[in-house]
Structures are given as structure tokens and as C-alpha cells.
Design an enzyme around this catalytic site. Sequence first.
Site, PDB file in Angstrom:
ATOM      1  N   VAL A   1       0.882  -1.320  -0.063  1.00 50.32           N
ATOM      2  CA  VAL A   1       0.034   0.186  -0.083  1.00 50.32           C
ATOM      3  C   VAL A   1       0.854   1.166   0.104  1.00 50.32           C
ATOM      4  CG1 VAL A   1      -1.710   1.405   1.253  1.00 50.32           C
ATOM      5  CG2 VAL A   1      -1.878  -1.141   1.297  1.00 50.32           C
TER       6      VAL A   1
ATOM      7  N   ALA B   1       4.366   3.973   2.998  1.00 49.52           N
ATOM      8  CA  ALA B   1       4.012   2.950   2.385  1.00 49.52           C
ATOM      9  C   ALA B   1       4.090   1.406   3.518  1.00 49.52           C
ATOM     10  CB  ALA B   1       4.702   2.507   1.027  1.00 49.52           C
ATOM     11  N   LYS B   2       3.325   0.718   3.207  1.00 46.70           N
ATOM     12  CA  LYS B   2       3.606  -0.603   3.994  1.00 46.70           C
ATOM     13  C   LYS B   2       3.102  -1.837   3.172  1.00 46.70           C
ATOM     14  CE  LYS B   2       5.048  -1.359   8.044  1.00 46.70           C
ATOM     15  NZ  LYS B   2       6.080  -0.402   8.908  1.00 46.70           N
ATOM     16  N   GLY B   3       3.809  -2.872   3.705  1.00 44.02           N
ATOM     17  CA  GLY B   3       3.495  -4.182   2.592  1.00 44.02           C
ATOM     18  C   GLY B   3       3.691  -5.507   3.331  1.00 44.02           C
TER      19      GLY B   3
END
Length: 421
Positions: A67, A112-114
Site C-alpha cells: 500500500v 507505504a507498507k506491505g
Amino acid sequence: MQQARPIEWDTPMYRLAVAQLDRAAEAIHLDENIWSRLRTPQRAYVVSFPFWRDEFDHLETVFGYRVQHLLTMGPTKGGIRYDLGVDLGEMTALSMWMSWKCALMKLPFGGAKGGLRINPRDFAPRELQRITRRFTSEIIDVIGPDRDIPAPDLGTSELVMAWMMDTYSQQKGHAVPGVVTGKPVEIGGSLGRREATGRGVITCMLEACRHLEIDRARVAIQGFGNVGAAAAAIAHELGCRVVAVSDFGGGIHCDAGLDIPSVIAHVKENDKLEGFPGADSVTNAEILELPCDVLIPAAVENQISGDNADRLRCRLLVEAANGPTDLEADAILIERGVHVVPDILANAGGVTVSYFEWIQSSQQLFWTEEEVNGRLITLMQQAYRQVHEASEARSLDMRSAALQIGIERIAAAKRTRGVFP
Ligand code: NAD
């Protein structure tokens, strides 16, 4: 502010991140157009792919996420998490916190992050390598040194970053060290990155202790991974008394103070804290309620809620984990006069040294560990003092002040860039 219809990422953790944003936005009279843009991520990728475990005779379907919340400030930046709790709501909330954190630290990134929805403790190292490479190839078009730069988070490590960097580089045909940060030093990682988040946490703790006149703090730390163990080691080195630490399986407690180098050696040998001699056992719920000066949650989110906030016995709460405290608990802690250093400030040391690593990777230069640590401590102290001053000037708690500063900076950038087309 008109509420949007519930959307795909609408989960309790996302709602916490949005409630924090809404509260700050209302207080600073944020332009509603910018406010509504910040409530949702700009890009959210969901992938699913087949995976063959070593010992299984059938394929499993694995879910992965990346994201990107905000593309206004520069490339996006944020960790990769391997955990069964990973979903679109969690990734979105974490990406929003990354945006505020980078803005607060004046780093040229959006959040962001994933991650993957797996339990990494179930996977053999060979399997972890294969699943990481497949995940990287699934998101290869959306990451890159000028685009979106992953880093380690819960359940991932330097090695996972090395596999991501190698997979990306193989596809591009040349080495691209800047595609990830938090990678091993031998492939372009930065000295000091491994301990950076913990060092930042302790820098904030010392600033707050000075202000609260706490000397030789008694510290309890939930979570003994990358962040918690580094924070414990640095606090111990500086003469604090680390009275309790915990990991996934529970914790250990010794009021006279634990010998942290021996605890680290024990974990290296046994892979867990359990069985450490000369200490009492505590659960992960009990460690939060032990008498201490400073409590550092450094594991997972949602640990301090309306159910237990009344029973915390610390004077200072330094949030090393992301999102450990819910809104109800926040109000109780403020009421009780517990000083809270919020996650977006306390754990910002990780992304700050990631930024140093990204600069070093793009310019092929290497700073000494002293340079890295010195610059990190200076930036963390400046950020802490700025948030503290704003909290006094605006008569706010530290979390509200930190959120307001970060969101104001993003709003200014969004206003200046305008709307395309
Ligand atoms: P890690 O995987 O290295 O360590 C996590 C630790 O928490 C381990 O000791 C694990 O056993 C324990 N743990 C896991 N689940 C638990 C549970 N349900 N209850 C209690 N303990 C549990 O992860 P990390 O990188 O140290 O990250 C910890 C926290 O810090 C996360 O919230 C992460 O988002 C945040 N954070 C990490 C970084 C970083 O640089 N790694 C930067 C900023 C914020």
C-alpha cells in the site's frame, strides 16, 4: 467531514489511523479537500500467488500487499511485514503512520507498507527465501529506488531485504542496492541501521526522562526482536535497569535488572527467552502492568486499550511498536498523567537511518557508524524537542502535537503541488 461509504481497507486498525487523522485535521482546520485525500491510500496492491512448502504435497495460496499512501513527498517508504494479521486495513493504517512519521522527521518520502499474510515462524529459511523472491517479483513494477523502497518490519529481517534486493536486481540486469533499506552491510546496508529504531526509541526515552526527572530508569520492554532487543541493549549500556523483556512466548522479569548481554546470548542460542535462568516468568499481558518508570511496547499493535490502561504502572510510555495504544487508552493515560511518546516519533529512528542508507546507496559512499549514530541522535533530539515545544505551546498531548506537525507539512506540500490536471 462527510463519512465515506465503508471501503475495502475498513478494519479496526484503519479506523484507529483515520480517527487520529480526523482529530488532528479538525484541530488544525485542515482544508477538507486535502483531509479527504489523506484518509485513503493513493495506491493499494493485493496479490495472491501459489506456494509450495518443502514438506507439503499441495499448493497453498498466499496473499501479499503493498500500500502506498502518499506520493506527494517523494518515493514511498515503509516496511515489509510477515504476520498472520496482515490485511489491507493493517497495511493502510501502517502506511498512513509512515506518511506522518516521514513528514515529522522531514524525510523526502511518503508512507507505504506491505507484507505477506503468513506466520514466518512456520517456515524453514529456504521456504522464506522462495516466498520472498516470489512476492518481490509479484510487486516488482511498483517498487524501485525512485518509486517505493521497502525495509524490514515485524517478522522480516536483513536477510529478507537481501533476497528482495537480489530478486529485483536480477530482473533489472544490474545491482540496485537502493531498492531496499535495512539490508546487510556487505551488499550496501548502512552501519547502525540494525540498531537504529531501538537507538531512536532510547534517545526519545532519555529526552523524556530528563524532562520528568527520572534518573537510571527502570524499563520494561514488550517484544525482543529487532527493535526491542536493540532498545534493551542500548538502555542497559547507558546504565538503565531493564527489569523485564518478553517475546512471542512470554517474558522474564527481575526487579534488580536483567543482564541484557546474557539475555541476548540466551536468545541467540535458544531462539526464545523462555528458560533464561534467574528470572521470573511473566505473560505478555502482565509485563505491561509491572511497576517500572518506562514501559516500551515493541511488539505488535493494540496492546494497551481501555481494558488495561488503568493498570499501567509506568510514568512514561515510549511507543516503539506501531499502533500499540487505542484511542480509549490514550484518553485514560492523558487523564492519569502518563507521558506518552507516540509511535510516529519514538520509532522514527528506523526510517531515518533507512534514509541515510538510501542516500549512501545512491551515491556509493559509506558513512562510519559514529557518523550514522551521531546524525540519528541529533535528528531524533530535534524532533522530540520540536514535538514537546508544540505540545506545550498548543496545550496538547505529545501524540496530537506530533500528528499535527506531520499533517501540516504534508498539507503544505499538497497545496503547493496543486491538482493534476
Ligand atoms: P521483530 O519481528 O524483529 O520482533 C518482534 C518481537 O515481538 C519478537 O520478539 C516477537 O517474538 C514478539 N512478538 C510477536 N508477536 C507478539 C505478540 N502477539 N505478543 C507479544 N510479542 C510478540 O519485529 P520488529 O522489527 O522488532 O518490530 C516490532 C515493532 O516495531 C512492530 O510494531 C514494527 O512495526 C515496529 N517498528 C519496527 C521498525 C524496524 O526498523 N524494524 C521500525 C519502526 C517500527
